[in-house]
Design a protein around this motif. Structure first.
Motif, short mmCIF file in Angstrom:
data_model
loop_
_atom_site.label_atom_id
_atom_site.label_comp_id
_atom_site.label_asym_id
_atom_site.label_seq_id
_atom_site.Cartn_x
_atom_site.Cartn_y
_atom_site.Cartn_z
N HIS A 134 0.84 -1.21 0.00
CA HIS A 134 0.00 0.00 0.00
C HIS A 134 0.87 1.25 0.00
CE1 HIS A 134 -3.15 2.87 1.24
NE2 HIS A 134 -2.24 3.33 2.07
N ASP A 135 1.88 1.27 0.87
CA ASP A 135 2.70 2.47 0.99
C ASP A 135 3.64 2.67 -0.20
OD1 ASP A 135 1.66 3.33 3.42
OD2 ASP A 135 3.07 2.17 4.61
N HIS A 139 1.57 5.12 -2.20
CA HIS A 139 1.90 6.48 -1.76
C HIS A 139 3.19 7.03 -2.35
CE1 HIS A 139 -1.15 7.37 1.27
NE2 HIS A 139 -1.06 6.12 1.68
N GLU A 182 -5.65 9.56 -0.18
CA GLU A 182 -6.01 8.13 -0.18
C GLU A 182 -7.02 7.78 -1.28
OE1 GLU A 182 -3.65 6.63 3.14
OE2 GLU A 182 -4.48 5.87 1.28
#
Ligand code: HBI
Ligand code: FE
Length: 295
Positions: A134-135, A139, A182
């Protein structure tokens, strides 16, 4: 896998209590198993395929510029070379979710906390808290985009301030993070595209957010967003659409203190709300929405 070495006192902030007291670790890259690398490869290849025609140009260009590949979990040190040179951001390894003030302080100093472990094969489709995929996949790429890199630092600075103002201000600001960083959508000439990390790292939501009739798709409005509750355990009921990253930067330039004061006197909106004043790209059917559970 043995627990990675904790790195204490990596940075202290002008002699204050070490900022890194909570859970900063070196990436134990040599300890990742073949299963870990294979989970990365499967998720990376599947998402890259799904995101063609769905992710924003900026996201795909940034992810390629980061030099990530599917064949193995990237090394934070390698990514930091590219990142530092481009926007001055760096990744730090963490155990998982950090207390909010620690998180904001890292962002305010252009440090992005990345969880050092990756999910198990049986969690391939969903995991509760942010893992390395996810990161790193979601991101990190946009931190190489100068405009978004500035926005993320401004967000961190705003978070440190909001933490000083009080819990209600924090809730308002967290909604902004949720509906932009997000779960944000951006308008392109070809149509709506994804830039939000929570979406690009999720197979189902990458498709749902653009193609399902259920959710609302509404034009970005700063105070409207900071007043709108969101979902943490289901797909979002509403996605907000920016025109550009410049719009995000401009909207977050002003001091938020008067905004927090106004919002403190008003009720929040449920996640599925559509207002007369909204710029409505799509009014959701609401099909499949959970009746309660907005946060
Ligand atoms: N900690 N490591 C980590 N990663 C996050 O994304 C994160 C966090 N702590 C708090 C947090 N996010 C949220 O409160 C944000 O909405 C601010
Ligand atoms: Fe996240």
């Amino acid at each position: 896998m043995n627990q990675p070495r904790r790195v204490e006192n990596l940075h202290t902030d002008k002699g204050k209590v070490p900022v890194y007291a909570t859970g900063v670790v070196e990436q134990p890259w040599a300890d990742y198993s073949a299963v870990d690398h294979d989970v990365w490869r499967r998720l990376y290849e599947r998402q890259r395929q799904i995101l063609v025609g769905r992710a924003s140009d900026e996201f795909l260009i940034a992810q390629d510029a980061m030099g990530m590949t599917p064949d193995r979990i990237p090394k934070f040190d390698d990514l930091n070379q590219a990142l530092r040179a481009a926007t001055g951001w760096e990744l730090i390894g963490v155990e998982g979710l950090l207390p909010e003030l620690d998180f904001f302080d890292h962002l305010a100093n252009r440090r992005f906390p990345v969880t050092w472990w990756i999910r198990k094969p049986e969690q391939i489709d969903y995991i509760e808290e942010p893992d390395l995929f996810h990161d790193l996949f979601g991101h990190v790429p946009l931190l190489i985009n100068p405009l978004f890199a500035d926005y993320m630092q401004a967000y961190g600075r705003g978070g440190v301030k909001a933490h000083g103002i009080g819990p209600e201000a924090l809730v308002n600001l967290t909604r902004l993070y949720w509906y932009t960083v997000e779960f944000g959508l951006i308008k392109q000439k070809e149509g709506l595209r994804i830039y939000g990390s929570g979406i690009v790292s999720s197979k189902g939501e990458s498709i749902h957010c653009l193609e399902s009739a259920a959710p609302n798709r509404i034009g970005f409005d700063l105070e409207r967003i900071m007043r709108t509750r969101y979902r943490i355990d289901t797909y979002q009921k509403t996605y907000f659409v920016i025109d550009s990253f410049e719009q995000l930067i401009e909207a977050t330039e002003p001091d938020f203190t008067p905004i927090y004061a106004r919002l403190a006197a008003q009720d929040s909106y449920p996640a599925g709300t559509v207002l007369d004043a909204d710029q409505v790209y799509h009014r959701g059917s609401g099909e499949g929405w959970a009746g309660d559970g907005d946060v």
